[in-house]
Scaffold this active site. Structure first.
Site, PDB file in Angstrom:
ATOM      1  CB  SER A  14      49.848  22.200  29.836  1.00 26.65           C
ATOM      2  OG  SER A  14      50.751  22.101  30.910  1.00 26.65           O
ATOM      3  CE  LYS A  66      56.779  14.274  28.056  1.00 24.53           C
ATOM      4  NZ  LYS A  66      56.068  13.474  29.040  1.00 24.53           N
ATOM      5  CG  ASP A 102      57.444  12.210  32.216  1.00 26.99           C
ATOM      6  OD1 ASP A 102      56.728  12.951  32.916  1.00 26.99           O
ATOM      7  OD2 ASP A 102      57.673  12.418  31.009  1.00 26.99           O
ATOM      8  CB  ALA A 126      55.402   1.678  21.247  1.00 26.84           C
ATOM      9  CE1 TYR A 219      47.856  14.773  33.714  1.00 24.52           C
ATOM     10  CE2 TYR A 219      46.112  16.208  34.516  1.00 24.52           C
ATOM     11  CZ  TYR A 219      47.314  16.035  33.866  1.00 24.52           C
ATOM     12  OH  TYR A 219      47.953  17.128  33.349  1.00 24.52           O
TER      13      TYR A 219
HETATM   14  P1  ATR Z   1      54.259   9.770  19.911  1.00 26.86           P
HETATM   15  O1  ATR Z   1      54.361   8.447  19.223  1.00 26.86           O
HETATM   16  O2  ATR Z   1      54.377  10.939  18.986  1.00 26.86           O
HETATM   17  O3  ATR Z   1      55.066   9.888  21.126  1.00 26.86           O
HETATM   18  P2  ATR Z   1      52.082   9.512  21.652  1.00 26.86           P
HETATM   19  O4  ATR Z   1      50.808  10.286  21.652  1.00 26.86           O
HETATM   20  O5  ATR Z   1      52.976   9.605  22.808  1.00 26.86           O
HETATM   21  O6  ATR Z   1      52.760   9.880  20.312  1.00 26.86           O
HETATM   22  O7  ATR Z   1      51.787   7.965  21.434  1.00 26.86           O
HETATM   23  C1  ATR Z   1      50.769   7.527  20.737  1.00 26.86           C
HETATM   24  C2  ATR Z   1      50.529   6.088  21.193  1.00 26.86           C
HETATM   25  O8  ATR Z   1      49.116   5.866  21.225  1.00 26.86           O
HETATM   26  C3  ATR Z   1      51.108   5.072  20.239  1.00 26.86           C
HETATM   27  O9  ATR Z   1      51.469   3.906  20.947  1.00 26.86           O
HETATM   28  C4  ATR Z   1      49.916   4.805  19.312  1.00 26.86           C
HETATM   29  O10 ATR Z   1      49.951   3.579  18.623  1.00 26.86           O
HETATM   30  P3  ATR Z   1      50.671   3.495  17.183  1.00 26.86           P
HETATM   31  O11 ATR Z   1      52.120   3.398  17.440  1.00 26.86           O
HETATM   32  O12 ATR Z   1      50.105   2.272  16.544  1.00 26.86           O
HETATM   33  O13 ATR Z   1      50.284   4.745  16.430  1.00 26.86           O
HETATM   34  C5  ATR Z   1      48.799   4.796  20.325  1.00 26.86           C
HETATM   35  N1  ATR Z   1      47.492   5.023  19.716  1.00 26.86           N
HETATM   36  C6  ATR Z   1      47.012   6.190  19.241  1.00 26.86           C
HETATM   37  N2  ATR Z   1      45.773   6.016  18.756  1.00 26.86           N
HETATM   38  C7  ATR Z   1      45.465   4.690  18.923  1.00 26.86           C
HETATM   39  C8  ATR Z   1      44.336   3.874  18.625  1.00 26.86           C
HETATM   40  N3  ATR Z   1      43.236   4.374  18.031  1.00 26.86           N
HETATM   41  N4  ATR Z   1      44.377   2.569  18.962  1.00 26.86           N
HETATM   42  C9  ATR Z   1      45.462   2.051  19.543  1.00 26.86           C
HETATM   43  N5  ATR Z   1      46.574   2.762  19.855  1.00 26.86           N
HETATM   44  C10 ATR Z   1      46.574   4.077  19.552  1.00 26.86           C
END
Ligand code: ATR
Length: 271
Positions: A14, A66, A102, A126, A219
């Site tokens: 961060s 969050k 955000d 998502a 970023y």
């Molecule tokens: P959280 O769901 O805990 O908020 P995040 O890091 O904000 O976590 O979100 C992870 C996002 O990245 C999700 O949309 C995730 O997709 P899934 O819902 O299918 O897990 C996406 N993501 C992470 N790794 C991915 C990958 N290898 N390919 C495609 N999408 C990925």
């Protein structure tokens, strides 16, 4: 001395402490801003601690808290409530108020961009920040938003949670990999944080398309593979640097009432 924190996990990466501590110094505010790595089970104790700490004035909240922080707060701003996402806490008269800067930061970056961005959009992912992006776009226009996520059900649940009845004309949840014709494509997934991360989506039909912006909320690295590929195809690109700085600026304003400047020093810190 006023105390501020950013809570998350992981939190090492961060840059928020550098930014806020720079502004405290610049605007001669007696404040400290520190990182705090927490586990979900620590959230309750953290809330007790900050409620009892009379120097505590505010905090930022990042991945993965969050949404999880919400039950512990006393009140939510309307944007935090509409997005069920909080990235900024403000202590007011012993009450903890949750805000979401955000969403308003992304809205501001869109406003500053080309007007054709306000046509159709595709959101990839998502996760925790996705509802803020949907909020920002919908606040500016009511044009079609498509959303695609590796786990389709998660996207459907997210949209339904925002407001039942949205799915249909206004928001359409697509199968993973289905790419519609739009003018703004936002990557809200965490894929891209590592240099070799590749979403492996097929954007061939966007070759030489000059009326589409590919926007990555990441970023660091400055150009993810998602952005590098878009640049090669001739599309417009933007990373999440401005959104990150604007959410920090808006949080700082909520805490101190100072309209902090995004000056050259700050841009260097984030570079
Ligand atoms: P959280 O769901 O805990 O908020 P995040 O890091 O904000 O976590 O979100 C992870 C996002 O990245 C999700 O949309 C995730 O997709 P899934 O819902 O299918 O897990 C996406 N993501 C992470 N790794 C991915 C990958 N290898 N390919 C495609 N999408 C990925």
């Amino acid at each position: 001395m006023n105390n501020y924190f950013v809570i998350g996990n992981p939190i090492d990466h961060s840059l928020s402490p550098l930014i806020h501590n720079y502004w405290f110094k610049k605007y001669k505010i007696n404040g400290t801003y520190e990182k705090r790595k927490l586990e979900t089970k620590d959230l309750k104790n953290f809330i007790v601690e900050i409620k009892n700490n009379k120097n505590f004035k505010g905090a930022n909240v990042t991945v993965p808290f969050k949404n999880k922080i919400i039950p512990f707060l006393d009140e939510l701003s309307s944007v935090a409530e509409e997005t069920f996402s909080v990235n900024t806490i403000v202590k007011e008269n012993k009450k903890l108020i949750g805000h979401n800067t955000d969403a308003t930061a992304f809205e501001k970056t869109l406003k500053e961009n080309e007007s054709w961005l306000l046509l159709k959009s595709l959101i990839i992912g998502a996760g925790g920040v996705t509802s803020s992006i949907i909020w920002a776009i919908r606040n500016l226009n009511r044009n079609k938003i498509y959303i695609t996520n590796r786990t389709k059900e998660k996207a459907t649940n997210l949209v339904n949670r925002l407001s039942t009845g949205l799915i249909g004309d206004e928001i359409e949840v697509l199968d993973w990999g289905e790419i519609p014709d739009v003018n703004l494509i936002v990557n809200t997934t965490s894929l891209g944080l590592n240099q070799n991360d590749d979403l492996k989506l097929d954007f061939k039909k966007y070759k030489n398309k000059k009326d589409c912006m590919f926007y990555d909320l990441i970023y660091n690295p400055k150009e993810t593979i998602f952005l590098k590929d878009a640049k090669k195809r001739g599309n417009y690109i933007s990373n999440g640097k401005m959104m990150f700085l604007l959410q920090a600026k808006q949080a700082f304003k909520l805490w101190t009432n100072v309209d902090a400047e995004i000056d050259k020093e700050i841009l260097k810190i984030v570079d």
